[in-house]
Motif scaffolding. Sequence first.
Motif, PDB file in Angstrom:
ATOM      1  N   PHE A 172       0.845  -1.187   0.000  1.00 14.15           N
ATOM      2  CA  PHE A 172       0.000   0.000   0.000  1.00 14.15           C
ATOM      3  C   PHE A 172       0.878   1.234   0.000  1.00 14.15           C
ATOM      4  O   PHE A 172       2.062   1.191   0.338  1.00 14.15           O
ATOM      5  N   THR A 198      -0.127   5.311   1.212  1.00  9.96           N
ATOM      6  CA  THR A 198      -1.155   6.240   1.667  1.00  9.96           C
ATOM      7  C   THR A 198      -0.534   7.601   1.957  1.00  9.96           C
ATOM      8  O   THR A 198       0.679   7.717   2.137  1.00  9.96           O
ATOM      9  N   HIS A 231      -4.006   3.066   8.477  1.00 12.09           N
ATOM     10  CA  HIS A 231      -5.447   3.324   8.464  1.00 12.09           C
ATOM     11  C   HIS A 231      -5.819   4.616   7.745  1.00 12.09           C
ATOM     12  O   HIS A 231      -6.996   4.998   7.751  1.00 12.09           O
ATOM     13  N   THR A 246      -3.320   0.236  -3.127  1.00  9.78           N
ATOM     14  CA  THR A 246      -3.727  -0.768  -2.151  1.00  9.78           C
ATOM     15  C   THR A 246      -3.599  -2.167  -2.751  1.00  9.78           C
ATOM     16  O   THR A 246      -3.229  -2.334  -3.917  1.00  9.78           O
ATOM     17  N   SER A 247      -3.902  -3.168  -1.932  1.00 12.28           N
ATOM     18  CA  SER A 247      -3.809  -4.563  -2.340  1.00 12.28           C
ATOM     19  C   SER A 247      -4.630  -5.391  -1.355  1.00 12.28           C
ATOM     20  O   SER A 247      -4.992  -4.901  -0.277  1.00 12.28           O
ATOM     21  N   PRO A 248      -4.929  -6.654  -1.681  1.00 11.87           N
ATOM     22  CA  PRO A 248      -5.637  -7.505  -0.717  1.00 11.87           C
ATOM     23  C   PRO A 248      -4.875  -7.656   0.599  1.00 11.87           C
ATOM     24  O   PRO A 248      -5.483  -7.713   1.672  1.00 11.87           O
ATOM     25  N   GLU A 249      -3.542  -7.696   0.511  1.00 11.36           N
ATOM     26  CA  GLU A 249      -2.733  -7.831   1.722  1.00 11.36           C
ATOM     27  C   GLU A 249      -2.812  -6.571   2.593  1.00 11.36           C
ATOM     28  O   GLU A 249      -2.692  -6.655   3.821  1.00 11.36           O
ATOM     29  N   HIS A 250      -2.998  -5.429   1.948  1.00 14.16           N
ATOM     30  CA  HIS A 250      -3.207  -4.196   2.697  1.00 14.16           C
ATOM     31  C   HIS A 250      -4.462  -4.319   3.558  1.00 14.16           C
ATOM     32  O   HIS A 250      -4.465  -3.957   4.743  1.00 14.16           O
ATOM     33  N   ALA A 251      -5.529  -4.847   2.962  1.00 21.44           N
ATOM     34  CA  ALA A 251      -6.778  -5.033   3.711  1.00 21.44           C
ATOM     35  C   ALA A 251      -6.568  -5.975   4.894  1.00 21.44           C
ATOM     36  O   ALA A 251      -7.102  -5.739   5.986  1.00 21.44           O
ATOM     37  N   GLU A 252      -5.793  -7.027   4.694  1.00 21.66           N
ATOM     38  CA  GLU A 252      -5.479  -7.939   5.802  1.00 21.66           C
ATOM     39  C   GLU A 252      -4.732  -7.218   6.907  1.00 21.66           C
ATOM     40  O   GLU A 252      -5.007  -7.398   8.101  1.00 21.66           O
ATOM     41  N   VAL A 306      -4.738  -4.054   7.600  1.00 16.13           N
ATOM     42  CA  VAL A 306      -5.624  -3.106   8.289  1.00 16.13           C
ATOM     43  C   VAL A 306      -6.415  -3.820   9.383  1.00 16.13           C
ATOM     44  O   VAL A 306      -6.525  -3.328  10.520  1.00 16.13           O
ATOM     45  N   LEU A 307      -6.979  -4.979   9.050  1.00 17.98           N
ATOM     46  CA  LEU A 307      -7.757  -5.727  10.040  1.00 17.98           C
ATOM     47  C   LEU A 307      -6.884  -6.153  11.216  1.00 17.98           C
ATOM     48  O   LEU A 307      -7.300  -6.060  12.379  1.00 17.98           O
TER      49      LEU A 307
END
Length: 257
Positions: free
Chosen positions: A20, A22, A98, A105-111, A113-114
């Motif tokens: 990611f 930001t 955050h 971004t990427s799917p791993e970025h979403a992971e 973040v969680l």
Amino acid sequence: MNFPPQLPAAVSAHPYPLLFATVSGAHLYGFPSPDSDWDLRGVHVLPAREVLSLHPLQDTVKVDRMEDGVELDLVTHDARKFIELMLRPNGYVLEQLHSPLVVHTSPEHAELVLLGRQCVTRYHAHHYLGFSAGQWKLLHKPLECGELPELKPLLYTFRTLLTGIHLMRTGEVEANLVTLNAESGLPFLDDLIVRKQGGREHEPVGHALDIYEADFRRLTTALEAAHEATHLPPKVAPEVRAALSELLVRLRLGDQA
């Protein structure tokens, strides 16, 4: 937000794959000046071949340049270094992770973040207490030379205090001072923000600092109290550490270099 083309261009030119990128700094905090630089922060993934070699690791990549009137300050960390920072009471990396101002971004970025939401501990209060105290002290240095203090550290002082209080009370990372002040209702902050947005990066305060001191002391006490009362855990849970470790292994093994 419409980003200058230099930001996605910097992402595309990065020497390593990015999870990611930001925007941080004044744009994230809600009070950029016309001459504020763009602070781009993110995470890259070093190839396994480099990690396993004897060569020095580029676990941090920095780019600082001016292009067509846009000043860019890019800093990215390798995934391992960033995750290690997440496991410490480091507010900076959580704000970067955050940030709603997402350039890449990427799917791993979403992971991440969680998992990052589960890395917030009560001891993050110390990060914000220390930073705000440092900015308040910085404000007084020009006065020793008969000069006016700058608006930027004054806004940073209150931004960090309000971010810390919000984090201790809710567990949520909120770095935007406009949003934070809608909740806190400090009457002078909106005016200072407008002045900063319409002025320049080194706009002077123009008032004696003692008119802000009572609120500084009150909010410092409020953050200390929020730290004592918070339901946030004292440390990151072992299962969260394990999940971050597994994510890092997947990122490394997924590399085809």
